[in-house]
Design an enzyme around this catalytic site. Structure first.
Site, PDB file in Angstrom:
ATOM      1  N   ARG A 285       0.858  -1.185   0.000  1.00 62.63           N
ATOM      2  CA  ARG A 285       0.000   0.000   0.000  1.00 62.63           C
ATOM      3  C   ARG A 285       0.898   1.239   0.000  1.00 62.63           C
ATOM      4  NH1 ARG A 285      -3.186  -2.643  -1.696  1.00 62.63           N
ATOM      5  NH2 ARG A 285      -5.308  -3.135  -1.045  1.00 62.63           N
ATOM      6  N   GLU A 314      -4.560   7.333  -5.009  1.00 55.66           N
ATOM      7  CA  GLU A 314      -4.634   6.649  -6.308  1.00 55.66           C
ATOM      8  C   GLU A 314      -5.839   7.140  -7.097  1.00 55.66           C
ATOM      9  OE1 GLU A 314      -4.379   2.410  -5.738  1.00 55.66           O
ATOM     10  OE2 GLU A 314      -2.407   2.563  -4.862  1.00 55.66           O
ATOM     11  N   HIS A 333      -1.277   0.178  -9.845  1.00 60.30           N
ATOM     12  CA  HIS A 333      -1.892  -0.799  -8.926  1.00 60.30           C
ATOM     13  C   HIS A 333      -2.333  -2.061  -9.690  1.00 60.30           C
ATOM     14  CE1 HIS A 333      -4.135  -1.154  -4.833  1.00 60.30           C
ATOM     15  NE2 HIS A 333      -3.821  -2.353  -5.296  1.00 60.30           N
ATOM     16  N   GLY A 335      -0.915  -5.147  -9.167  1.00 63.65           N
ATOM     17  CA  GLY A 335      -0.471  -6.377  -8.496  1.00 63.65           C
ATOM     18  C   GLY A 335      -1.425  -7.546  -8.662  1.00 63.65           C
ATOM     19  N   ALA A 336      -2.709  -7.271  -8.534  1.00 61.29           N
ATOM     20  CA  ALA A 336      -3.685  -8.372  -8.569  1.00 61.29           C
ATOM     21  C   ALA A 336      -4.265  -8.564  -9.958  1.00 61.29           C
ATOM     22  CB  ALA A 336      -4.810  -8.074  -7.581  1.00 61.29           C
TER      23      ALA A 336
HETATM   24  N1  LIG Z   1      -0.673  -4.380  -5.271  1.00 59.43           N
HETATM   25  C1  LIG Z   1      -1.676  -5.212  -5.263  1.00 59.43           C
HETATM   26  O1  LIG Z   1      -2.469  -5.286  -6.184  1.00 59.43           O
HETATM   27  C2  LIG Z   1      -1.866  -6.118  -4.099  1.00 59.43           C
HETATM   28  C3  LIG Z   1      -1.507  -5.691  -2.876  1.00 59.43           C
HETATM   29  N2  LIG Z   1      -1.676  -6.506  -1.802  1.00 59.43           N
HETATM   30  C4  LIG Z   1      -1.248  -5.993  -0.516  1.00 59.43           C
HETATM   31  O2  LIG Z   1      -0.128  -6.736  -0.095  1.00 59.43           O
HETATM   32  C5  LIG Z   1      -0.079  -6.735   1.324  1.00 59.43           C
HETATM   33  C6  LIG Z   1       0.148  -8.146   1.829  1.00 59.43           C
HETATM   34  O3  LIG Z   1      -0.932  -8.976   1.480  1.00 59.43           O
HETATM   35  P1  LIG Z   1      -0.974 -10.491   2.021  1.00 59.43           P
HETATM   36  O4  LIG Z   1       0.386 -11.048   1.979  1.00 59.43           O
HETATM   37  O5  LIG Z   1      -2.063 -11.155   1.317  1.00 59.43           O
HETATM   38  O6  LIG Z   1      -1.396 -10.240   3.534  1.00 59.43           O
HETATM   39  P2  LIG Z   1      -1.031 -11.140   4.790  1.00 59.43           P
HETATM   40  O7  LIG Z   1      -1.955 -10.722   5.863  1.00 59.43           O
HETATM   41  O8  LIG Z   1      -0.967 -12.564   4.405  1.00 59.43           O
HETATM   42  O9  LIG Z   1       0.448 -10.672   5.171  1.00 59.43           O
HETATM   43  C7  LIG Z   1       0.736  -9.456   5.770  1.00 59.43           C
HETATM   44  C8  LIG Z   1       1.888  -9.702   6.723  1.00 59.43           C
HETATM   45  O10 LIG Z   1       2.318  -8.443   7.213  1.00 59.43           O
HETATM   46  C9  LIG Z   1       2.725  -8.664   8.556  1.00 59.43           C
HETATM   47  N3  LIG Z   1       2.806  -7.428   9.276  1.00 59.43           N
HETATM   48  C10 LIG Z   1       1.828  -6.763   9.951  1.00 59.43           C
HETATM   49  N4  LIG Z   1       2.352  -5.668  10.521  1.00 59.43           N
HETATM   50  C11 LIG Z   1       3.668  -5.647  10.210  1.00 59.43           C
HETATM   51  C12 LIG Z   1       4.732  -4.770  10.520  1.00 59.43           C
HETATM   52  N5  LIG Z   1       4.547  -3.690  11.267  1.00 59.43           N
HETATM   53  N6  LIG Z   1       5.964  -5.055  10.026  1.00 59.43           N
HETATM   54  C13 LIG Z   1       6.166  -6.145   9.259  1.00 59.43           C
HETATM   55  N7  LIG Z   1       5.192  -7.024   8.965  1.00 59.43           N
HETATM   56  C14 LIG Z   1       3.967  -6.764   9.421  1.00 59.43           C
HETATM   57  C15 LIG Z   1       1.676  -9.628   9.092  1.00 59.43           C
HETATM   58  O11 LIG Z   1       2.143 -10.294  10.230  1.00 59.43           O
HETATM   59  C16 LIG Z   1       1.489 -10.560   7.931  1.00 59.43           C
HETATM   60  O12 LIG Z   1       2.326 -11.687   8.035  1.00 59.43           O
HETATM   61  C17 LIG Z   1      -1.384  -6.090   1.783  1.00 59.43           C
HETATM   62  O13 LIG Z   1      -1.131  -4.737   2.047  1.00 59.43           O
HETATM   63  C18 LIG Z   1      -2.275  -6.207   0.579  1.00 59.43           C
HETATM   64  O14 LIG Z   1      -3.279  -5.239   0.586  1.00 59.43           O
HETATM   65  C19 LIG Z   1      -2.157  -7.776  -1.914  1.00 59.43           C
HETATM   66  C20 LIG Z   1      -2.556  -8.250  -3.119  1.00 59.43           C
HETATM   67  C21 LIG Z   1      -2.476  -7.430  -4.321  1.00 59.43           C
HETATM   68  O1  LIG Z   2      -5.951  -7.280  -2.981  1.00 61.29           O
HETATM   69  C1  LIG Z   2      -5.365  -6.224  -2.741  1.00 61.29           C
HETATM   70  O2  LIG Z   2      -5.010  -5.863  -1.619  1.00 61.29           O
HETATM   71  C2  LIG Z   2      -5.056  -5.329  -3.844  1.00 61.29           C
HETATM   72  O3  LIG Z   2      -4.381  -4.355  -3.639  1.00 61.29           O
HETATM   73  C3  LIG Z   2      -5.644  -5.578  -5.163  1.00 61.29           C
HETATM   74  O4  LIG Z   2      -6.374  -4.433  -5.474  1.00 61.29           O
HETATM   75  P1  LIG Z   2      -7.381  -4.426  -6.711  1.00 61.29           P
HETATM   76  O5  LIG Z   2      -8.421  -5.451  -6.400  1.00 61.29           O
HETATM   77  O6  LIG Z   2      -6.583  -4.768  -7.907  1.00 61.29           O
HETATM   78  O7  LIG Z   2      -7.929  -3.041  -6.735  1.00 61.29           O
END
Ligand SMILES: NC(=O)C1=CN([C@@H]2O[C@H](COP(=O)(O)OP(=O)(O)OC[C@H]3O[C@@H](n4cnc5c(N)ncnc54)[C@H](O)[C@@H]3O)[C@@H](O)[C@H]2O)C=CC1
Ligand SMILES: O=C(O)C(=O)COP(=O)(O)O
Length: 597
Positions: A285, A314, A333, A335-336
């Site tokens: 994020r 965004e 954005h 990633g997904a």
């Molecule tokens: N750019 C995109 O399109 C996408 C972005 N994301 C983002 O990626 C991130 C991770 O997603 P997931 O791996 O699915 O979530 P997840 O919940 O599986 O992993 C997040 C991890 O961050 C850790 N965490 C929490 N606070 C922390 C801190 N202060 N320092 C270090 N680690 C910490 C948690 O313990 C957890 O292991 C989220 O912000 C999600 O919104 C996810 C999918 C697509």
């Molecule tokens: O799943 C997430 O956290 C994402 O950031 C993906 O975002 P989007 O569904 O592509 O707008």
């Protein structure tokens, strides 16, 4: 850390409409098994599914994969209205039972207020729910579900794509060639092999990025205060402190959620601690980076390059210095955004939304549960007992022994179908998990959280003869295959065993291991095993008294006179280390443990 037992599970603020539609038909998760020791004729089920008069309406406010739309259309009227202004969304929402969004729609308090109580579920077709006001959703009795797993690989692959593209200046070189130039010296990159990558946030995406980066020959370290070290070790990644991660990394890839703690976690101060020439990747994020500080760090040469998929605002302003910076690679954005991930999240979220509209509890629900008030009223003291037994049992486990298998036994004169133990199981799970993690467990996510942590909970009922007026006689929690900090808590069959009952509305601990005790579970507890001899109660009592620690309850359980005994002492205040040491120094005390329940 853990909220009191009466917090999220007992006081959901739910309007009647959503209660009736969401509280029925809550299926057992597959990680649980139930054994009945004695069969009885089943009584009529307590809950019935409330049928809807008309098809519900689902507003899909951002593009959703076809497979998900098809699932929704089988059950509901689907209104796909993309690019709504906030005002248009607020107007439409009063006619909708469910809303599905991605990251581009702000589902704020105004949306819930405008729904007039009709909105029952918000589905986020993705992971991050920072665009949904969860507190407002809960206050309005609206369930929020997400799609936590289907886009993990897509996000990880995008992280790796940004990492490699940045290291070899792919985007800049592409633009240059298309502009008619041939600048081979300008776009000399850096190699990845042997470089250190710090993965910040070792969750689903972070660990997939780590796995892939290892395949590229990188040395991968990770920082995540909540990730289990064995999961990291299993893929050859060392978990390190935040400072060590940022100070030693050549590349830093961000994978944590945006929370008050992670907001602007990369800032002037933290950039100053980084290795000169570090490279940053962000597919988490935008808000986890202070973007002004990043521009300064780029200009100062601390950060050599950055590759960003996400931004504080965004879309970001066109003239943003960060976006325009020549050493920054950006994507909107994405990633997904793979075909596969979008079909996956669409199905995952549509199933959860349809399930919620049918009155089922979704395993991917992220906010407060809906529990019928009459069920809670009856179970309330047992709900408190259940959480306390879980907390007590897990604190009896010796450090290093992972809790994997827990058996819960409910003894009741009620017929099985007339005793819904899901709330109790959720509270035991909450008690088992919260003292040893930062996860917040509630009725909605308890089974899911247990499964994710590899914690298997089996349930057994003992059906007693007698009056079914009280829902339960006692609850027993047993943890198998672990060592205990208090050897006497291990039963004859080798498990940590604690048992409790409700007496006059107050939860009591009534058994520890093979010893019967009786102490109210209201403050904290000292458990001691001693040689059964006169004067022991007095000795311990006076050590506590000298320190002004008030004893609320005391009981002794023993095998036989002058043999071994276990003393359970309830205390109102936390005894100091010195007092605990003095208790341990009493010669007849063979072991003791202090536990906060
Ligand atoms: N750019 C995109 O399109 C996408 C972005 N994301 C983002 O990626 C991130 C991770 O997603 P997931 O791996 O699915 O979530 P997840 O919940 O599986 O992993 C997040 C991890 O961050 C850790 N965490 C929490 N606070 C922390 C801190 N202060 N320092 C270090 N680690 C910490 C948690 O313990 C957890 O292991 C989220 O912000 C999600 O919104 C996810 C999918 C697509
Ligand atoms: O799943 C997430 O956290 C994402 O950031 C993906 O975002 P989007 O569904 O592509 O707008």
């Amino acid at each position: 850390m853990a909220a009191s037992a009466s917090s999220n599970l007992l006081t959901p603020s739910v309007n009647k409409q959503s209660l009736s539609s969401l509280s029925s038909k809550l299926p057992l998760s597959s990680c649980f098994s139930v054994t009945l020791r004695r069969r009885r004729t089943a009584a009529a089920p307590r809950f019935v599914v409330v049928s809807m008069d008309a098809k519900p309406t689902v507003l899909v406010a951002e593009k959703l994969g076809e497979a998900g739309l098809d699932l929704l259309k089988d059950f509901a009227n689907v209104d796909c209205s993309y690019n709504l202004s906030p005002e248009e969304l607020c107007t439409k929402i009063s006619l909708c039972d469910a809303l599905i969004v991605r990251s581009g729609t702000k589902v704020n308090r105004e949306v819930f207020e405008s729904s007039g109580g009709r909105l029952k579920v918000v589905g986020r077709a993705g992971v991050g729910i920072d665009n949904v006001d969860l507190a407002a959703a809960t206050e309005h009795g609206c369930l929020v579900v997400n799609a936590p797993t289907a886009n993990t690989v897509a996000a990880a692959e995008h992280g790796i794509a940004l990492l490699t593209a940045m290291a070899r200046n792919i985007a800049q070189a592409d633009a240059s060639v298309k502009a008619g130039k041939w600048q081979r010296n300008k776009y000399v990159g850096v190699s990845l092999v042997g470089k250190t990558l710090a993965v910040m946030g070792f969750g689903k995406v972070g660990s997939e990025v780590a796995r892939r980066a290892k395949g590229l020959g990188m040395h991968v370290i990770a920082h995540d205060p909540y990730a289990p070290a064995d999961r990291a070790r299993a893929i050859g990644v060392e978990l390190v402190s935040f400072d060590e991660a940022i100070a030693t990394a050549d590349f830093i890839s961000l994978h944590m959620p945006l929370t008050p703690t992670t907001s602007k976690i990369l800032n002037d101060e933290t950039f100053a601690k980084m290795k000169k020439g570090v490279r940053i990747i962000n597919v988490a994020r935008g808000g986890v980076i202070d973007e002004e500080a990043l521009v300064k760090a780029l200009d100062a040469g601390i950060v050599a390059q950055a590759a960003l998929d996400v931004f504080t605002v965004e879309p970001p302003p066109k003239d943003s210095k960060l976006i325009q910076h020549e050493r920054v690679t950006v994507t909107p954005h994405l990633g997904a955004s793979t075909m596969e991930a979008q079909e996956g999240v669409a199905i995952e979220v549509a199933e959860a939304v349809v399930g919620a509209l049918k009155g089922e509890l979704a395993a991917t629900a992220v906010n407060a549960p809906m529990v019928p008030a009459e069920v809670l009223a009856e179970l309330k003291p047992f709900v408190v007992l259940a959480e306390k037994l879980g907390r007590l049992a897990v604190q009896l486990v010796a450090g290093g022994s992972g809790v994997k298998s827990v058996k819960v036994t409910y003894a009741s004169a009620r017929a099985p179908d007339d005793l819904d133990t899901r709330v109790l199981r959720a509270m035991i799970t909450k008690g088992l998990i919260e003292p040893i993690s930062s996860v917040f467990v509630n009725l909605v996510n308890a089974d899911f959280t247990a499964k994710q942590r590899g914690l298997r909970i089996s349930e057994e009922r003992i059906i007693l003869d007698g009056s079914p007026e009280s829902p339960l006689e006692f609850i027993q929690v047993q943890i198998a295959n672990v060592e205990s900090r208090f050897a006497s808590a291990i039963s004859e069959s080798g498990e940590i065993k604690v048992e409790g009952r409700v007496k006059d509305g107050i939860p009591h601990l009534t058994r520890v291991g093979s010893f019967e005790v009786d102490v109210s579970l209201e403050g904290s507890i000292i458990l001691c095993r001693q040689v059964d001899q006169p004067g022991m109660i007095g000795k311990v009592g006076s050590v506590l008294g000298e320190e002004n620690v008030n004893i609320s309850f005391m009981s002794v359980g023993r095998f036989a006179p002058r043999n071994q005994a276990v003393m359970a002492i309830g205390v109102d205040e936390q005894p100091s280390k010195e007092v605990l040491k003095k208790i341990g120094d009493i010669p007849a005390i063979e072991e003791f443990v202090f536990i906060k329940v």
